[in-house]
Motif scaffolding. Structure first.
Motif, PDB file in Angstrom:
ATOM      1  N   TYR A  53       0.842  -1.194   0.000  1.00 37.23           N
ATOM      2  CA  TYR A  53       0.000   0.000   0.000  1.00 37.23           C
ATOM      3  C   TYR A  53       0.879   1.245   0.000  1.00 37.23           C
ATOM      4  O   TYR A  53       1.848   1.357   0.750  1.00 37.23           O
ATOM      5  CB  TYR A  53      -0.908  -0.022   1.238  1.00 37.23           C
ATOM      6  CG  TYR A  53      -1.509   1.310   1.611  1.00 37.23           C
ATOM      7  CD1 TYR A  53      -2.454   1.932   0.799  1.00 37.23           C
ATOM      8  CD2 TYR A  53      -1.132   1.956   2.792  1.00 37.23           C
ATOM      9  CE1 TYR A  53      -3.008   3.153   1.148  1.00 37.23           C
ATOM     10  CE2 TYR A  53      -1.684   3.175   3.156  1.00 37.23           C
ATOM     11  CZ  TYR A  53      -2.628   3.772   2.322  1.00 37.23           C
ATOM     12  OH  TYR A  53      -3.171   4.978   2.681  1.00 37.23           O
ATOM     13  N   LYS A  54       0.525   2.205  -0.869  1.00 41.33           N
ATOM     14  CA  LYS A  54       1.277   3.455  -0.955  1.00 41.33           C
ATOM     15  C   LYS A  54       0.333   4.638  -0.748  1.00 41.33           C
ATOM     16  O   LYS A  54      -0.763   4.679  -1.322  1.00 41.33           O
ATOM     17  CB  LYS A  54       1.977   3.577  -2.321  1.00 41.33           C
ATOM     18  CG  LYS A  54       3.094   2.555  -2.519  1.00 41.33           C
ATOM     19  CD  LYS A  54       3.771   2.751  -3.863  1.00 41.33           C
ATOM     20  CE  LYS A  54       4.885   1.724  -4.057  1.00 41.33           C
ATOM     21  NZ  LYS A  54       5.545   1.867  -5.385  1.00 41.33           N
ATOM     22  N   ILE A  55       0.781   5.581   0.048  1.00 35.45           N
ATOM     23  CA  ILE A  55      -0.016   6.774   0.332  1.00 35.45           C
ATOM     24  C   ILE A  55       0.138   7.770  -0.804  1.00 35.45           C
ATOM     25  O   ILE A  55       1.253   8.037  -1.271  1.00 35.45           O
ATOM     26  CB  ILE A  55       0.416   7.403   1.670  1.00 35.45           C
ATOM     27  CG1 ILE A  55       0.134   6.418   2.818  1.00 35.45           C
ATOM     28  CG2 ILE A  55      -0.311   8.728   1.915  1.00 35.45           C
ATOM     29  CD1 ILE A  55       0.617   6.889   4.179  1.00 35.45           C
ATOM     30  N   ARG A  56      -0.972   8.320  -1.234  1.00 33.08           N
ATOM     31  CA  ARG A  56      -0.960   9.267  -2.343  1.00 33.08           C
ATOM     32  C   ARG A  56      -0.747  10.692  -1.832  1.00 33.08           C
ATOM     33  O   ARG A  56      -0.901  10.966  -0.639  1.00 33.08           O
ATOM     34  CB  ARG A  56      -2.277   9.161  -3.113  1.00 33.08           C
ATOM     35  CG  ARG A  56      -2.424   7.820  -3.831  1.00 33.08           C
ATOM     36  CD  ARG A  56      -3.719   7.729  -4.604  1.00 33.08           C
ATOM     37  NE  ARG A  56      -3.816   6.470  -5.334  1.00 33.08           N
ATOM     38  CZ  ARG A  56      -4.870   6.099  -6.059  1.00 33.08           C
ATOM     39  NH1 ARG A  56      -5.931   6.909  -6.137  1.00 33.08           N
ATOM     40  NH2 ARG A  56      -4.875   4.936  -6.691  1.00 33.08           N
ATOM     41  N   PRO A  57      -0.414  11.620  -2.729  1.00 28.36           N
ATOM     42  CA  PRO A  57      -0.177  13.012  -2.308  1.00 28.36           C
ATOM     43  C   PRO A  57      -1.413  13.630  -1.650  1.00 28.36           C
ATOM     44  O   PRO A  57      -2.548  13.357  -2.039  1.00 28.36           O
ATOM     45  CB  PRO A  57       0.152  13.733  -3.618  1.00 28.36           C
ATOM     46  CG  PRO A  57       0.675  12.652  -4.507  1.00 28.36           C
ATOM     47  CD  PRO A  57      -0.095  11.418  -4.149  1.00 28.36           C
ATOM     48  N   LYS A  75       2.923   3.224   8.284  1.00 27.70           N
ATOM     49  CA  LYS A  75       2.901   3.948   7.004  1.00 27.70           C
ATOM     50  C   LYS A  75       2.329   5.354   7.189  1.00 27.70           C
ATOM     51  O   LYS A  75       2.871   6.334   6.662  1.00 27.70           O
ATOM     52  CB  LYS A  75       2.056   3.179   5.989  1.00 27.70           C
ATOM     53  CG  LYS A  75       2.640   1.864   5.525  1.00 27.70           C
ATOM     54  CD  LYS A  75       3.751   2.025   4.517  1.00 27.70           C
ATOM     55  CE  LYS A  75       3.242   2.425   3.164  1.00 27.70           C
ATOM     56  NZ  LYS A  75       4.322   2.414   2.134  1.00 27.70           N
ATOM     57  N   VAL A  76       1.243   5.453   7.954  1.00 28.75           N
ATOM     58  CA  VAL A  76       0.568   6.735   8.145  1.00 28.75           C
ATOM     59  C   VAL A  76       1.403   7.670   9.004  1.00 28.75           C
ATOM     60  O   VAL A  76       1.571   8.860   8.678  1.00 28.75           O
ATOM     61  CB  VAL A  76      -0.830   6.526   8.766  1.00 28.75           C
ATOM     62  CG1 VAL A  76      -1.446   7.855   9.196  1.00 28.75           C
ATOM     63  CG2 VAL A  76      -1.749   5.810   7.784  1.00 28.75           C
ATOM     64  N   ILE A  77       1.944   7.165  10.105  1.00 27.82           N
ATOM     65  CA  ILE A  77       2.710   8.015  11.028  1.00 27.82           C
ATOM     66  C   ILE A  77       3.970   8.568  10.366  1.00 27.82           C
ATOM     67  O   ILE A  77       4.286   9.759  10.495  1.00 27.82           O
ATOM     68  CB  ILE A  77       3.069   7.246  12.314  1.00 27.82           C
ATOM     69  CG1 ILE A  77       1.824   7.030  13.167  1.00 27.82           C
ATOM     70  CG2 ILE A  77       4.136   7.999  13.122  1.00 27.82           C
ATOM     71  CD1 ILE A  77       2.069   6.218  14.434  1.00 27.82           C
ATOM     72  N   PHE A  78       4.701   7.725   9.658  1.00 23.82           N
ATOM     73  CA  PHE A  78       5.997   8.142   9.114  1.00 23.82           C
ATOM     74  C   PHE A  78       5.907   8.698   7.684  1.00 23.82           C
ATOM     75  O   PHE A  78       6.935   9.019   7.089  1.00 23.82           O
ATOM     76  CB  PHE A  78       6.989   6.984   9.174  1.00 23.82           C
ATOM     77  CG  PHE A  78       7.435   6.667  10.575  1.00 23.82           C
ATOM     78  CD1 PHE A  78       8.426   7.424  11.193  1.00 23.82           C
ATOM     79  CD2 PHE A  78       6.839   5.646  11.296  1.00 23.82           C
ATOM     80  CE1 PHE A  78       8.831   7.147  12.494  1.00 23.82           C
ATOM     81  CE2 PHE A  78       7.235   5.365  12.597  1.00 23.82           C
ATOM     82  CZ  PHE A  78       8.227   6.112  13.201  1.00 23.82           C
ATOM     83  N   GLY A  84      -5.934  17.506   9.932  1.00 20.65           N
ATOM     84  CA  GLY A  84      -6.879  17.186   8.862  1.00 20.65           C
ATOM     85  C   GLY A  84      -7.138  15.706   8.745  1.00 20.65           C
ATOM     86  O   GLY A  84      -8.178  15.294   8.225  1.00 20.65           O
ATOM     87  N   ASN A  85      -6.212  14.878   9.220  1.00 22.63           N
ATOM     88  CA  ASN A  85      -6.403  13.431   9.190  1.00 22.63           C
ATOM     89  C   ASN A  85      -7.109  12.955  10.457  1.00 22.63           C
ATOM     90  O   ASN A  85      -6.779  13.381  11.563  1.00 22.63           O
ATOM     91  CB  ASN A  85      -5.059  12.702   9.085  1.00 22.63           C
ATOM     92  CG  ASN A  85      -4.435  12.842   7.715  1.00 22.63           C
ATOM     93  OD1 ASN A  85      -5.048  13.376   6.789  1.00 22.63           O
ATOM     94  ND2 ASN A  85      -3.205  12.380   7.572  1.00 22.63           N
ATOM     95  N   LEU A  86      -8.064  12.045  10.299  1.00 24.70           N
ATOM     96  CA  LEU A  86      -8.757  11.466  11.448  1.00 24.70           C
ATOM     97  C   LEU A  86      -7.768  10.775  12.378  1.00 24.70           C
ATOM     98  O   LEU A  86      -7.867  10.885  13.610  1.00 24.70           O
ATOM     99  CB  LEU A  86      -9.806  10.460  10.958  1.00 24.70           C
ATOM    100  CG  LEU A  86     -10.553   9.668  12.035  1.00 24.70           C
ATOM    101  CD1 LEU A  86     -11.396  10.600  12.907  1.00 24.70           C
ATOM    102  CD2 LEU A  86     -11.441   8.598  11.389  1.00 24.70           C
ATOM    103  N   THR A  87      -6.797  10.089  11.810  1.00 27.38           N
ATOM    104  CA  THR A  87      -5.815   9.382  12.637  1.00 27.38           C
ATOM    105  C   THR A  87      -4.993  10.354  13.474  1.00 27.38           C
ATOM    106  O   THR A  87      -4.622  10.039  14.606  1.00 27.38           O
ATOM    107  CB  THR A  87      -4.874   8.553  11.747  1.00 27.38           C
ATOM    108  OG1 THR A  87      -4.416   9.356  10.653  1.00 27.38           O
ATOM    109  CG2 THR A  87      -5.571   7.321  11.216  1.00 27.38           C
TER     110      THR A  87
END
Length: 399
Positions: free
Chosen positions: A59-63, A185-188, A225-228
């Motif tokens: 899984y890759k995070i998009r811009p 992935k989300v944190i870093f 802006g992110n829920l996490t």
């Protein structure tokens, strides 16, 4: 690969169900955005593709979309791609119930039935209790963390989450390896590296460096802006909350993100806690107490908290909220004037939602005269072709 294929065969159906739930959560209130509509055109295919990427650990995070929001205050916002917001909801749905058991009752951000109104009422209750219903002395210490979101250390945060979840591995209803992979992935992820800027560069004028991810140190900061990010911000200060309640023996304590209030009958005792709190935040969490936002006063002076001014026997909304409301009314007055005093159907619904959202806030405070004056004097009379005022000036109703 054997472990991955086993996960794929045994848990794939349940995981897809969880991902669909996260999709519908993410879509709520975001359905009309271009990003969400694009995903929705073939959402089943898109969700299955996203599930495969997560299950196969590629899984890759998009811009992200980066812009400045000016209400209620100037803030830098990173809006993740809709696909990534689904993952944020998935993570939240998995781990929020687990961490909820560890949170103190009086942290008010990003928790069901514990929002701003709950926090305001709790602080008001604390003041009344500590002062014996305003018959005894009590003092309020309000503190703030300098550039909180931009100062969160990602290594400390991830370590806290990983340790807590690993200790409860046997009680979890999800695949821990996969969820920790997504959390990491989300944190870093560095949203500044490939973000899409929206608006003008001058929008950032006046924004302090401590409130921008573009100026944060490496591996520091979470995007607002992110829920996490909201959930992670609660987790980061969770041990601090328990330290204040148990270690410092503060019965009357509440926190909303990085704003926290301590209430005690002894002013000197509260004053003595300030250096202890400063040292704890610095040594354990690499955070800095804001030197210019230390408020210590007798309860009779009142205190501002979460958009309210809390005073003995009464509560008011702040001038900022009032001014934002007046600006909103002025904007709509100019719109209807330009349109020769006519509103389209979509505008009628938008106006009703806009004004009533403010009214919904105001009815919780001592604002009867303000509501009456606002609806009778500030709102253009032309609007009352479409709306009427309810009893006690609590809201507008469509005719």
């Amino acid at each position: 690969m054997k472990q991955l294929s086993l996960f794929y065969e045994i848990d794939r159906r349940q995981f897809l169900n969880d991902l669909f739930v996260a999709y519908f959560d993410a879509r709520r209130n975001k359905r009309n955005t271009i990003n969400a509509l694009s995903f929705e055109i073939n959402y089943e295919h898109n969700l299955i593709k996203l599930a495969d990427e997560i299950i196969n650990f590629n899984y890759k995070i998009r811009p992200s979309l980066c812009f400045i929001s000016f209400k209620p205050v100037q803030r830098e916002i990173f809006a993740g791609d809709f696909r990534d917001r689904i993952v944020h909801h998935l993570i939240y749905n998995y781990i929020a119930p687990v961490f909820e058991r560890s949170f103190i009752n009086d942290s008010y951000s990003c928790r069901k039935k514990k929002g701003t109104h709950y926090g305001i009422n709790r602080i008001n209750h604390f003041i009344r209790s500590c002062s014996k219903n305003y018959h005894c002395d009590c003092f309020i210490l309000k503190l703030d963390i300098h550039g909180y979101f931009m100062s969160i250390d990602r290594f400390i945060l991830y370590d806290k989450i990983k340790k807590y979840l690993c200790k409860r591995r046997n009680l979890l209803g999800f695949d821990l390896t996969m969820v920790l992979y997504l959390i990491k992935k989300v944190i870093f992820n560095d949203p500044t590296s490939d973000c899409i800027l929206k608006g003008k560069k001058t929008d950032w004028n006046g924004l302090p460096a401590s409130k921008s991810l573009f100026h944060s140190d490496k591996n520091k900061g979470l995007p607002i802006g992110n829920l996490t990010s909201q959930l992670f911000a609660n987790i980061y200060l969770n041990e601090f909350d328990h330290m204040v309640k148990k270690g410092m023996k503060i019965k009357y304590y509440g926190r909303y993100v990085d704003d926290f209030i301590l209430i005690h009958s002894n002013c000197e005792y509260l004053k003595g806690l300030i250096p202890q709190i400063r040292e704890y935040l610095s040594s354990h969490l690499l955070l800095t107490l804001h030197p210019d936002k230390i408020y210590l006063q007798h309860y009779s002076k009142g205190v501002k908290f979460l958009g309210a001014i809390i005073k003995p026997f009464r509560m008011y909304i702040t001038s900022r909220t009032k001014n934002n409301l007046y600006q909103n009314i002025g904007l709509w007055n100019s719109i209807i004037k330009k349109q020769n005093y006519r509103l389209y159907r979509e505008q009628i619904n938008a106006y009703l939602a806009s004004i009533n959202s403010y009214m919904g806030i105001m009815i919780h405070f001592s604002t009867y005269n303000l509501r009456r004056k606002m609806l009778n004097e500030r709102v253009s009379n032309e609007f009352y072709k479409y709306f009427s005022i309810s009893d006690s000036f609590k809201k507008l109703k469509k005719k």
